[in-house]
Design a protein around this motif. Structure first.
Motif, PDB file in Angstrom:
ATOM      1  N   PRO A 158      12.239   7.675   1.010  1.00 52.72           N
ATOM      2  CA  PRO A 158      10.845   7.357   0.692  1.00 52.72           C
ATOM      3  C   PRO A 158      10.325   8.178  -0.471  1.00 52.72           C
ATOM      4  O   PRO A 158      10.644   9.350  -0.616  1.00 52.72           O
ATOM      5  CB  PRO A 158      10.108   7.714   1.981  1.00 52.72           C
ATOM      6  CG  PRO A 158      10.944   8.778   2.611  1.00 52.72           C
ATOM      7  CD  PRO A 158      12.363   8.474   2.228  1.00 52.72           C
ATOM      8  N   GLY A 159       9.543   7.530  -1.323  1.00 57.73           N
ATOM      9  CA  GLY A 159       8.912   8.213  -2.440  1.00 57.73           C
ATOM     10  C   GLY A 159       7.595   7.547  -2.782  1.00 57.73           C
ATOM     11  O   GLY A 159       7.301   6.438  -2.329  1.00 57.73           O
ATOM     12  N   LYS A 160       6.803   8.231  -3.609  1.00 56.19           N
ATOM     13  CA  LYS A 160       5.470   7.747  -3.980  1.00 56.19           C
ATOM     14  C   LYS A 160       5.483   7.262  -5.429  1.00 56.19           C
ATOM     15  O   LYS A 160       5.918   7.991  -6.326  1.00 56.19           O
ATOM     16  CB  LYS A 160       4.454   8.878  -3.819  1.00 56.19           C
ATOM     17  CG  LYS A 160       3.028   8.471  -4.107  1.00 56.19           C
ATOM     18  CD  LYS A 160       2.095   9.657  -3.887  1.00 56.19           C
ATOM     19  CE  LYS A 160       0.649   9.259  -4.094  1.00 56.19           C
ATOM     20  NZ  LYS A 160      -0.249  10.388  -3.820  1.00 56.19           N
ATOM     21  N   THR A 178       7.842  -1.315   1.072  1.00 58.52           N
ATOM     22  CA  THR A 178       6.763  -0.333   1.087  1.00 58.52           C
ATOM     23  C   THR A 178       6.655   0.233   2.497  1.00 58.52           C
ATOM     24  O   THR A 178       7.027  -0.419   3.474  1.00 58.52           O
ATOM     25  CB  THR A 178       5.417  -0.959   0.672  1.00 58.52           C
ATOM     26  OG1 THR A 178       5.125  -2.050   1.537  1.00 58.52           O
ATOM     27  CG2 THR A 178       5.441  -1.430  -0.768  1.00 58.52           C
ATOM     28  N   VAL A 179       6.173   1.459   2.595  1.00 63.55           N
ATOM     29  CA  VAL A 179       5.949   2.115   3.890  1.00 63.55           C
ATOM     30  C   VAL A 179       4.635   2.871   3.805  1.00 63.55           C
ATOM     31  O   VAL A 179       4.159   3.168   2.707  1.00 63.55           O
ATOM     32  CB  VAL A 179       7.097   3.100   4.250  1.00 63.55           C
ATOM     33  CG1 VAL A 179       8.381   2.365   4.532  1.00 63.55           C
ATOM     34  CG2 VAL A 179       7.309   4.137   3.174  1.00 63.55           C
ATOM     35  N   ASP A 201       4.034  -6.350  -4.842  1.00 61.53           N
ATOM     36  CA  ASP A 201       2.647  -6.015  -4.516  1.00 61.53           C
ATOM     37  C   ASP A 201       2.383  -4.513  -4.502  1.00 61.53           C
ATOM     38  O   ASP A 201       1.238  -4.090  -4.332  1.00 61.53           O
ATOM     39  CB  ASP A 201       2.264  -6.607  -3.158  1.00 61.53           C
ATOM     40  CG  ASP A 201       2.286  -8.136  -3.173  1.00 61.53           C
ATOM     41  OD1 ASP A 201       2.077  -8.719  -4.257  1.00 61.53           O
ATOM     42  OD2 ASP A 201       2.542  -8.732  -2.117  1.00 61.53           O
ATOM     43  N   ALA A 202       3.427  -3.707  -4.672  1.00 64.13           N
ATOM     44  CA  ALA A 202       3.258  -2.254  -4.643  1.00 64.13           C
ATOM     45  C   ALA A 202       2.477  -1.794  -5.875  1.00 64.13           C
ATOM     46  O   ALA A 202       2.637  -2.338  -6.965  1.00 64.13           O
ATOM     47  CB  ALA A 202       4.619  -1.570  -4.587  1.00 64.13           C
ATOM     48  N   THR A 203       1.618  -0.797  -5.676  1.00 66.37           N
ATOM     49  CA  THR A 203       0.806  -0.261  -6.761  1.00 66.37           C
ATOM     50  C   THR A 203       0.971   1.258  -6.814  1.00 66.37           C
ATOM     51  O   THR A 203       1.536   1.870  -5.895  1.00 66.37           O
ATOM     52  CB  THR A 203      -0.683  -0.607  -6.565  1.00 66.37           C
ATOM     53  OG1 THR A 203      -1.138  -0.025  -5.330  1.00 66.37           O
ATOM     54  CG2 THR A 203      -0.904  -2.106  -6.526  1.00 66.37           C
ATOM     55  N   ASP A 218       1.288   3.937  -3.799  1.00 65.17           N
ATOM     56  CA  ASP A 218       1.992   3.409  -2.622  1.00 65.17           C
ATOM     57  C   ASP A 218       3.307   4.155  -2.413  1.00 65.17           C
ATOM     58  O   ASP A 218       3.906   4.690  -3.352  1.00 65.17           O
ATOM     59  CB  ASP A 218       2.314   1.916  -2.797  1.00 65.17           C
ATOM     60  CG  ASP A 218       1.096   1.019  -2.622  1.00 65.17           C
ATOM     61  OD1 ASP A 218       0.039   1.516  -2.194  1.00 65.17           O
ATOM     62  OD2 ASP A 218       1.220  -0.183  -2.923  1.00 65.17           O
ATOM     63  N   TYR A 219       3.752   4.155  -1.168  1.00 66.86           N
ATOM     64  CA  TYR A 219       5.043   4.734  -0.814  1.00 66.86           C
ATOM     65  C   TYR A 219       6.049   3.615  -0.632  1.00 66.86           C
ATOM     66  O   TYR A 219       5.743   2.580  -0.046  1.00 66.86           O
ATOM     67  CB  TYR A 219       4.941   5.559   0.472  1.00 66.86           C
ATOM     68  CG  TYR A 219       4.233   6.877   0.247  1.00 66.86           C
ATOM     69  CD1 TYR A 219       4.956   8.046   0.066  1.00 66.86           C
ATOM     70  CD2 TYR A 219       2.849   6.939   0.180  1.00 66.86           C
ATOM     71  CE1 TYR A 219       4.319   9.257  -0.163  1.00 66.86           C
ATOM     72  CE2 TYR A 219       2.199   8.140  -0.058  1.00 66.86           C
ATOM     73  CZ  TYR A 219       2.938   9.293  -0.223  1.00 66.86           C
ATOM     74  OH  TYR A 219       2.306  10.485  -0.466  1.00 66.86           O
ATOM     75  N   VAL A 220       7.257   3.843  -1.169  1.00 70.73           N
ATOM     76  CA  VAL A 220       8.320   2.848  -1.092  1.00 70.73           C
ATOM     77  C   VAL A 220       9.606   3.505  -0.614  1.00 70.73           C
ATOM     78  O   VAL A 220       9.803   4.706  -0.789  1.00 70.73           O
ATOM     79  CB  VAL A 220       8.561   2.169  -2.466  1.00 70.73           C
ATOM     80  CG1 VAL A 220       7.386   1.274  -2.843  1.00 70.73           C
ATOM     81  CG2 VAL A 220       8.832   3.188  -3.564  1.00 70.73           C
TER      82      VAL A 220
END
Length: 88
Positions: free
Chosen positions: A11-13, A63-64, A46-48, A51-53
């Protein structure tokens, strides 16, 4: 099987998203507890920024939420899976 043989999603931002008319793939920079890498974002349209992915082999696969991301990242740190991790 050893856990070191597994391919993990980390996971990362998302810190920035790159828009390049010459590149059909959406990409951006993702921070993994301060380690920043360029990541393919085409699977998470849709990630911006912010967001965490989950990133697997240089590609964000989903995404998470922030809490889930932090729990997963802390667990990976505890078991030593981030020590020699190549996030690219």
């Amino acid at each position: 099987n050893h856990i070191n043989d597994m391919c993990l999603a980390i996971p990362g931002k998302i810190t920035t998203i790159t828009t390049d008319a010459d590149n059909p793939f959406r990409s951006g920079k993702v921070s993994f507890d301060g380690i920043v890498r360029e990541v393919n974002l085409s699977m998470v349209p849709d990630a911006t920024v912010g967001d965490y992915v989950l990133v697997h082999v240089g590609t964000a696969i989903s995404t998470v939420d922030e809490a889930e991301a932090q729990i997963t990242f802390n667990y990976l740190k505890q078991i030593g899976e981030l020590d020699d991790l190549d996030l690219q």
